[in-house]
Design an enzyme around this catalytic site. Structure first.
Site, PDB file in Angstrom:
ATOM      1  CB  CYS A   1      -0.885   0.082   1.251  1.00 23.45           C
ATOM      2  SG  CYS A   1      -1.922  -1.331   1.482  1.00 23.45           S
TER       3      CYS A   1
ATOM      4  CG  ASN B   1       2.162   1.058   3.811  1.00 22.74           C
ATOM      5  OD1 ASN B   1       3.219   1.644   3.736  1.00 22.74           O
ATOM      6  ND2 ASN B   1       2.031  -0.169   3.359  1.00 22.74           N
ATOM      7  N   GLY B   2       0.441  -1.496   5.756  1.00 23.74           N
ATOM      8  CA  GLY B   2       0.995  -2.452   6.712  1.00 23.74           C
ATOM      9  C   GLY B   2       0.085  -3.647   6.856  1.00 23.74           C
TER      10      GLY B   2
END
Ligand code: SF4
Length: 494
Positions: free
Chosen positions: A21, A122-123
């Site tokens: 992402c 994101n992650g």
């Protein structure tokens, strides 16, 4: 010897670890949504499956999400005009957790007691399954299969009073990697997990505050880079009549940061700066380390484009062997085009990469690539060099062997599909059909990042896909409760 089916569909980008992402947010600009669209476009390499933008106009939230690229979805005036307001955030994604369907495309949005709540992540939350089960048992109704939605339900069900305290309470329950941009009626919050596994930076643009996964996105919108969001830091921005009020809090116990080392190997664009280090410069240094660790008598250094280029320049400069473009990459081939019928499927590789035959014939070449995942790309590129008349083909890899899967927001094949998890160096050399193969050492990789070597007790980065040493934010207190869950996850992905 292992072989691959020459008729299987071939996707050169499919044989890479894929960052999952990219996120981008703006607070305090009349063109917030348009800037987010541009920022996401610069982050497209971090996720090409879907994109979304949410804006806030002071009263209402507006969202547009779509499957596919930013261009084609967010280059339409009517879409950007409908995303009104001076605050906006967006997301580009592949899917790690959750299927590739519109309901999983971010920003995810929910109406909470405190008002709207939009989140871009994101992650990957490694304890999301366990938390989800517990939340569902207590009555939460999930709308998506995304791990990110867990955060929304943890905020919604928190017993704390203020939204900020509820958010912090939620973050303290999650394990894994997260860089987040959250929009609420009270302002925008950007944060990084306590280990800082995934990147996030802050910039400024004419008084507006900008957050981005990579500095390249700040460059593209004309924002100036201010600093990285620190591991474990929450940056809170409020859009006030007097401008943007920014404050920072650090609600977690301090930990030694472990940013993802693969950002420097492959994920980030070479024109980005991550945690104050130029990606391009580090990649060149990795190439130079590789030349010192694994020299070879050859006529040409040839990068596998595009990601092998900086390391190849470094290898050429350190070895004194001329750098040449022996493989030309077509930039007009999309993934979807590589689906011809059986008889021509094996030609797919040449649509994207073609040997510069006149240069290669009769030469001993050193090919430089950033990593080997399944090994299928390396096999086909080496074969291409031989067909073009190379006398010898030596392969040098600008990262250590990828032997373990990632569960911090990167799409990795299961461990049984990773070439380096199945074969030793000799086995990999045979599989790829090259004259010699070498990887930069883990210490060499750390040297390129300015460290004397990898510190085995407190390594400065997450390097688990090379070492199997998975970082965790578990403290001594909760370790006994969660350690089984963590071990199970590691087992599952490996
Ligand atoms: Fe990055 Fe590898 Fe760690 Fe995943 S396991 S966060 S790809 S270094």
């Amino acid at each position: 010897m292992l072989t691959t089916n020459p008729f299987e569909p071939f996707d050169p980008d499919g044989d890479k670890l894929r960052e999952e992402c990219g996120i981008f947010g703006v607070s305090g600009s009349d063109s917030a949504a348009a800037l987010v669209a541009l920022g996401l476009h610069a982050l497209q390499h971090r996720g090409q499956e879907a994109a979304g933008i949410t804006s806030f106009d002071g009263r209402s939230f507006h969202t547009h999400r779509a499957m596919g690229h930013v261009a084609g979805n967010f280059d339409r005036d009517d879409i950007i005009r409908a995303l009104t307001g001076s605050v906006a955030a967006g997301h580009v994604r592949y899917s790690t957790t959750g299927e590739a369907v519109l309901r999983n495309v971010q920003p995810l949005y929910a109406e909470l007691q405190s008002g709207g709540f939009a989140i871009s992540h994101n992650g990957n939350i490694s304890n999301a399954q366990r938390l989800r089960k517990e939340l569902v048992r207590r009555g939460s109704i999930f709308q998506s299969t995304s791990d990110t939605e867990t955060i929304i339900h943890l905020v919604a069900t928190s017993s704390y009073r203020t939204l900020l305290d509820r958010f912090i309470d939620a973050l303290k329950q999650i394990e894994g990697a997260y860089s987040l941009i959250v929009m609420t009626p009270e302002g925008m919050i950007a944060c990084r997990d306590p280990l800082g596994i995934r990147p996030l930076v802050i910039g400024r643009l004419n008084g507006a505050v900008v957050f981005a996964s990579e500095t390249v996105a700040l460059d593209v919108v004309g924002a100036t880079f201010e600093r990285s969001v620190l591991p474990g830091e929450l940056v809170i921005v409020q859009d006030t009549p007097n401008g943007q009020e920014v404050r920072s809090i650090k609600p977690f116990a301090p930990m030694s940061p472990r940013p993802c080392i693969f950002e420097w190997v492959y994920f980030s664009r070479p024109d980005s700066i991550v945690d104050d280090r130029s990606i391009y410069d580090v990649r060149k240094r990795i190439g130079a380390e590789l030349a010192r660790e694994a020299p070879v008598d050859a006529d040409l250094v040839i990068p596998v484009p595009d990601s092998g280029v900086p390391a190849a320049i470094g290898y050429a400069q350190a070895s004194g062997i001329p750098f040449e473009l022996g493989i030309i990459r077509s930039h007009y081939v999309g993934r979807t085009f590589i689906q011809p019928g059986d008889g021509v499927r094996h030609l797919g590789v040449k649509l994207k990469h073609n040997a510069n035959r006149a240069l290669i014939k009769g030469k001993r070449v050193v090919l430089i690539d950033d990593s080997i995942v399944r090994g299928t790309t390396s096999l086909k590129i080496v074969q291409m060099m031989r067909e073009a008349g190379a006398a010898e083909v030596h392969l040098r890899i600008a990262s250590p062997p990828t032997r373990h899967s990632c569960f911090y927001g990167v799409d990795t094949p299961e461990r049984t599909k990773l070439l380096a998890a199945k074969l030793d160096l000799g086995g990999m050399t045979d599989f790829i059909h090259c004259d010699s193969l070498a990887f930069v050492s883990i210490d060499g990789l750390y040297k390129a990042l300015g460290e004397p070597k990898r510190a085995d007790i407190r390594p400065k980065h997450c390097d688990a896909c090379f070492t199997g040493d998975y970082p965790t934010t578990l403290t001594d207190q909760d370790e006994s409760a969660d350690v089984d869950q963590f071990a199970l996850l590691a087992e599952r992905v490996n």
